[in-house]
Design an enzyme around this catalytic site. Sequence first.
Site, PDB file in Angstrom:
ATOM      1  N   ARG A  34       0.824  -1.210   0.000  1.00  0.00           N
ATOM      2  CA  ARG A  34       0.000   0.000   0.000  1.00  0.00           C
ATOM      3  C   ARG A  34       0.860   1.263   0.000  1.00  0.00           C
ATOM      4  O   ARG A  34       0.448   2.294  -0.543  1.00  0.00           O
ATOM      5  CB  ARG A  34      -0.946  -0.019   1.197  1.00  0.00           C
ATOM      6  CG  ARG A  34      -2.130  -0.950   0.986  1.00  0.00           C
ATOM      7  CD  ARG A  34      -3.044  -1.017   2.170  1.00  0.00           C
ATOM      8  NE  ARG A  34      -4.289  -1.698   1.815  1.00  0.00           N
ATOM      9  CZ  ARG A  34      -5.163  -2.175   2.697  1.00  0.00           C
ATOM     10  NH1 ARG A  34      -4.917  -2.036   3.987  1.00  0.00           N
ATOM     11  NH2 ARG A  34      -6.256  -2.767   2.287  1.00  0.00           N
ATOM     12  N   LYS A 199     -15.327 -15.770   5.736  1.00  0.00           N
ATOM     13  CA  LYS A 199     -16.760 -15.698   6.019  1.00  0.00           C
ATOM     14  C   LYS A 199     -17.609 -15.398   4.789  1.00  0.00           C
ATOM     15  O   LYS A 199     -17.315 -14.480   4.033  1.00  0.00           O
ATOM     16  CB  LYS A 199     -17.018 -14.611   7.072  1.00  0.00           C
ATOM     17  CG  LYS A 199     -16.372 -14.879   8.421  1.00  0.00           C
ATOM     18  CD  LYS A 199     -16.649 -13.725   9.379  1.00  0.00           C
ATOM     19  CE  LYS A 199     -16.026 -13.978  10.745  1.00  0.00           C
ATOM     20  NZ  LYS A 199     -16.266 -12.830  11.669  1.00  0.00           N
ATOM     21  N   GLY A 357      -6.684  -6.751   0.201  1.00  0.00           N
ATOM     22  CA  GLY A 357      -6.671  -7.512   1.429  1.00  0.00           C
ATOM     23  C   GLY A 357      -5.712  -8.685   1.415  1.00  0.00           C
ATOM     24  O   GLY A 357      -4.581  -8.590   0.945  1.00  0.00           O
ATOM     25  N   GLY A 381     -12.191  -4.151   1.099  1.00  0.00           N
ATOM     26  CA  GLY A 381     -13.569  -3.790   1.414  1.00  0.00           C
ATOM     27  C   GLY A 381     -14.148  -2.795   0.435  1.00  0.00           C
ATOM     28  O   GLY A 381     -15.311  -2.900   0.020  1.00  0.00           O
TER      29      GLY A 381
END
Length: 400
Positions: A34, A199, A357, A381
């Site tokens: 990043r 998830k 991510g 996200g």
Amino acid sequence: MKTIEELDVAGRRVFVRADLNVPLDGSSITDDGRIRAVAPTIAKLAERGAKVVVASHLGRPKGAPDPQFSLAPVAARLGEILGRPVAFATDTVGESAKATVAALADGEVTLLENLRFNAGETSKDDAERKAFAEQLAGLADLYVGDGFGAVHRKHASVFDLPALLPHAVGDLIATEVGVLKRLTEDVARPYVVVLGGAKVSDKVGVIENLLQKADRILIGGGMAYTFLKAQGHEVGISLLQEDQIPTVLGYLAEAEERGVEFVLPTDVLVSTDFPDLRTKAPATFSVVAADAIPADQEGLDIGPDSRELFAAKLADAKTVFWNGPMGVFEHPDYAGGTKAVAQALLESDAFSVVGGGDSAAAVRILGFDETKFGHISTGGGASLEYLEGKQLPGLTALEG
């Protein structure tokens, strides 16, 4: 959205909202992707004579200073990447920030301490958030939004601050938005989506949206076990979200109705013990069919047959979006599935987007040349919410 080329930056204080939320092991940065992604925007502004004031969050401090979330290591690494000194302010809007910014000469760069050390950054109260934004505005003449990983947050430095200063979009955000449009408008087909991670609930919106756009959806990682359970299979002690089973069944039914191919693992690596991710000690595991996981074992990666299957399903793709690893890639014994997907993308002719991510970290940690992929996103996200069709507050603010 105005670009930085349209701003007259020479001799002016330019506030750059970056996303420098990098993983740390103590004070050591374990993945500087990043930082490297936003460095070109910072360098361009400095070379044009701007006094560059960089700001970011890191981690989730509770609105107060916390040494474990300090950006000091990031300032040092940013300076190395830029090839020029980066001054570091030990607060966000206090005496250190004011003095450090005041001391900047044209073409110099400073980094403020973690924005989330101030409760106003993330406050749900509009007035408190605006008050912090006004303090930040006092440090700058112009605003450049280039923290794509934060544009889905209605935070002071992302949403409120652009309204207080003349503003433009940085090169990184401009690139990210352009790439995501290629995944949503006039997509080259076959369009294959690969989703992993822990998830199902993290991917609910994006699956719903992509069911209307994708030709194939491949599911791996921890979320695969909820799909397998929904099909009536034993998943042992694998990651499982029982409350998502009705949702998953709905996805499978809609996919069949729309003619979207849903691909699940056919075999998995299982163990009774979760691996030691610090020592990387050899793990004890076995390979079993995905519908035959023992009741006392946990699935930790997709198996060799699944890797071949996933590679085959990617071979003819023209567009691929990949978000989420296929297993516990941080341990070498369970990195094979994630490696197989990355390798398949490199061998295909597809425009491939690695969606931020853990997926982006995995590509670098596993030794792949990130320049060989179509695009490595800096915002997991944010990428997902864009693909869900949501309005992102940080982008809305930059359009004004």
